[in-house]
Design an enzyme around this catalytic site. Structure first.
Site, mmCIF file in Angstrom:
data_model
loop_
_atom_site.group_PDB
_atom_site.id
_atom_site.type_symbol
_atom_site.label_atom_id
_atom_site.label_comp_id
_atom_site.label_asym_id
_atom_site.label_seq_id
_atom_site.Cartn_x
_atom_site.Cartn_y
_atom_site.Cartn_z
ATOM 1 N N TYR A 1 -8.506 -23.748 -2.758
ATOM 2 C CA TYR A 1 -9.456 -23.907 -1.727
ATOM 3 C C TYR A 1 -8.599 -24.916 -0.440
ATOM 4 O O TYR A 1 -9.189 -25.043 0.810
ATOM 5 C CB TYR A 1 -10.715 -24.093 -1.506
ATOM 6 C CG TYR A 1 -11.339 -23.169 -2.676
ATOM 7 C CD1 TYR A 1 -11.677 -21.900 -1.880
ATOM 8 C CD2 TYR A 1 -11.863 -23.286 -3.726
ATOM 9 C CE1 TYR A 1 -12.452 -20.761 -2.805
ATOM 10 C CE2 TYR A 1 -12.568 -22.258 -4.531
ATOM 11 C CZ TYR A 1 -12.851 -21.374 -3.874
ATOM 12 O OH TYR A 1 -13.286 -20.237 -4.857
ATOM 13 N N HIS B 1 -12.768 -15.357 3.998
ATOM 14 C CA HIS B 1 -12.611 -15.849 2.214
ATOM 15 C C HIS B 1 -11.593 -16.855 2.551
ATOM 16 O O HIS B 1 -10.275 -16.454 3.269
ATOM 17 C CB HIS B 1 -12.409 -14.766 1.550
ATOM 18 C CG HIS B 1 -13.589 -13.861 1.396
ATOM 19 N ND1 HIS B 1 -14.543 -14.392 0.637
ATOM 20 C CD2 HIS B 1 -13.701 -12.738 1.672
ATOM 21 C CE1 HIS B 1 -15.712 -13.409 0.761
ATOM 22 N NE2 HIS B 1 -14.822 -12.401 1.325
ATOM 23 N N PRO C 1 -22.558 -21.084 -1.027
ATOM 24 C CA PRO C 1 -22.526 -22.225 -2.128
ATOM 25 C C PRO C 1 -21.255 -22.587 -2.178
ATOM 26 O O PRO C 1 -20.411 -21.992 -2.450
ATOM 27 C CB PRO C 1 -23.112 -21.232 -3.329
ATOM 28 C CG PRO C 1 -23.095 -19.781 -2.877
ATOM 29 C CD PRO C 1 -22.965 -19.652 -1.709
ATOM 30 N N ASN C 2 -21.394 -23.895 -2.696
ATOM 31 C CA ASN C 2 -20.409 -24.835 -3.037
ATOM 32 C C ASN C 2 -19.232 -25.228 -2.012
ATOM 33 O O ASN C 2 -18.444 -26.035 -2.119
ATOM 34 C CB ASN C 2 -19.528 -24.144 -4.258
ATOM 35 C CG ASN C 2 -20.365 -24.046 -5.329
ATOM 36 O OD1 ASN C 2 -21.247 -24.774 -5.968
ATOM 37 N ND2 ASN C 2 -20.536 -22.861 -6.065
ATOM 38 N N ASN D 1 -18.625 -17.077 5.786
ATOM 39 C CA ASN D 1 -17.973 -16.944 4.207
ATOM 40 C C ASN D 1 -19.120 -17.197 3.226
ATOM 41 O O ASN D 1 -19.770 -18.336 3.047
ATOM 42 C CB ASN D 1 -17.146 -18.380 4.145
ATOM 43 C CG ASN D 1 -16.481 -18.353 2.809
ATOM 44 O OD1 ASN D 1 -16.833 -17.613 2.007
ATOM 45 N ND2 ASN D 1 -15.421 -19.120 2.534
ATOM 46 N N ALA E 1 -19.722 -17.257 -3.163
ATOM 47 C CA ALA E 1 -19.969 -16.508 -4.321
ATOM 48 C C ALA E 1 -21.016 -15.306 -4.164
ATOM 49 O O ALA E 1 -21.134 -14.367 -4.757
ATOM 50 C CB ALA E 1 -20.449 -17.517 -5.644
ATOM 51 N N GLU F 1 -16.270 -11.228 7.941
ATOM 52 C CA GLU F 1 -16.132 -12.046 6.714
ATOM 53 C C GLU F 1 -14.949 -12.740 6.514
ATOM 54 O O GLU F 1 -13.898 -12.213 6.642
ATOM 55 C CB GLU F 1 -16.435 -10.787 6.004
ATOM 56 C CG GLU F 1 -16.349 -11.395 4.249
ATOM 57 C CD GLU F 1 -16.639 -9.892 3.214
ATOM 58 O OE1 GLU F 1 -16.854 -8.777 3.711
ATOM 59 O OE2 GLU F 1 -16.338 -10.220 2.098
ATOM 60 N N ARG G 1 -7.399 -12.914 -7.262
ATOM 61 C CA ARG G 1 -7.984 -13.523 -8.250
ATOM 62 C C ARG G 1 -8.924 -12.720 -9.192
ATOM 63 O O ARG G 1 -8.467 -11.533 -9.360
ATOM 64 C CB ARG G 1 -9.016 -14.455 -7.383
ATOM 65 C CG ARG G 1 -8.165 -15.423 -6.520
ATOM 66 C CD ARG G 1 -9.024 -16.375 -6.104
ATOM 67 N NE ARG G 1 -9.869 -17.444 -6.760
ATOM 68 C CZ ARG G 1 -10.933 -18.025 -6.416
ATOM 69 N NH1 ARG G 1 -11.463 -18.152 -5.124
ATOM 70 N NH2 ARG G 1 -11.453 -18.721 -7.178
ATOM 71 N N ARG H 1 -13.217 -29.551 -4.361
ATOM 72 C CA ARG H 1 -13.102 -28.586 -5.306
ATOM 73 C C ARG H 1 -11.984 -27.757 -5.543
ATOM 74 O O ARG H 1 -11.667 -26.994 -4.326
ATOM 75 C CB ARG H 1 -14.458 -27.583 -5.247
ATOM 76 C CG ARG H 1 -14.659 -26.325 -5.919
ATOM 77 C CD ARG H 1 -15.693 -25.516 -5.554
ATOM 78 N NE ARG H 1 -15.759 -24.874 -4.319
ATOM 79 C CZ ARG H 1 -15.923 -23.526 -4.552
ATOM 80 N NH1 ARG H 1 -16.226 -22.601 -5.195
ATOM 81 N NH2 ARG H 1 -15.771 -22.818 -3.103
HETATM 82 C C1 DHK Z 1 -14.981 -19.066 -2.030
HETATM 83 C C2 DHK Z 1 -15.863 -19.060 -2.865
HETATM 84 O O1 DHK Z 1 -16.717 -20.067 -3.438
HETATM 85 C C3 DHK Z 1 -15.852 -17.975 -4.035
HETATM 86 O O2 DHK Z 1 -16.900 -17.739 -4.936
HETATM 87 C C4 DHK Z 1 -15.244 -16.612 -3.432
HETATM 88 C C5 DHK Z 1 -14.433 -17.891 -1.601
HETATM 89 C C6 DHK Z 1 -14.110 -16.837 -2.575
HETATM 90 C C7 DHK Z 1 -13.416 -18.232 -0.435
HETATM 91 O O3 DHK Z 1 -12.262 -17.853 -0.919
HETATM 92 O O4 DHK Z 1 -13.725 -18.834 0.544
HETATM 93 O O5 DHK Z 1 -15.118 -15.769 -4.658
#
Ligand code: DHK
Length: 149
Positions: A24, A101, A11-12, A75, A78, A99, A108, A19
């Site tokens: 990111y 991130h 998500p996102n 990835n 959340a 995995e 964090r 964002r």
């Molecule tokens: C991305 C997200 O949206 C967060 O909810 C994770 C992850 C971390 C990232 O660092 O790619 O906590």
């Protein structure tokens, strides 16, 4: 072993580049997909690249990968910190899972320090920005070749 690799995004991540860029970065998900396809070609991997904001959709892609892929880069965003269901789907796979991130989750909030997905992962990459996906593909290519040998 199959050289198909699923690259799954939670998500996102469709908002990547827009964002919280301080966390990111400015690269978009389309940039990440292009990078993965380029590196996939170099490594002779066939890339299936997906993103969804829905947990069930990610689970369905993991089930699909289980039937036809040689590995997964995921990835879960959340869902990393909440989803026993995604862990269950990954546990049903017999190939390597990496995995990823983008951010360094350990630097964090404390709720980001725990990952359900790590229980199923061969390895975890965090804090390398979007380059983490490319590193994960290199590692998967190695693991797939070793499994073949
Ligand atoms: C991305 C997200 O949206 C967060 O909810 C994770 C992850 C971390 C990232 O660092 O790619 O906590």
């Amino acid at each position: 072993m199959s050289r198909i690799v699923y690259v799954l995004n939670g998500p996102n991540l469709n908002l990547l580049g827009k964002r919280q860029p301080a966390i990111y970065g400015y690269e978009t998900l389309a940039d990440v997909e292009n990078d993965c396809r380029r590196v996939g070609q170099e490594l002779d991997l066939e890339i299936e690249f997906h993103q969804s904001n829905a947990e069930y959709q990610i689970i369905d892609w993991i089930h699909e990968a289980r039937e036809r892929a040689g590995g997964i880069v995921i990835n879960p965003a959340a869902f990393t910190h909440t989803s026993v269901a995604i862990l269950g789907a990954l546990n049903a796979c017999e190939f390597p899972i990496i995995e990823v991130h983008i951010s360094n989750v350990h630097k964090r909030e404390s709720f980001r320090h725990h990952s359900y997905v790590s229980l199923a992962a061969s390895g975890v990459i965090a804090g390398f920005g979007t380059q983490g996906y490319q590193l994960a593909l290199h590692r998967l290519a190695r693991l797939i070749s070793e499994a073949k040998a």
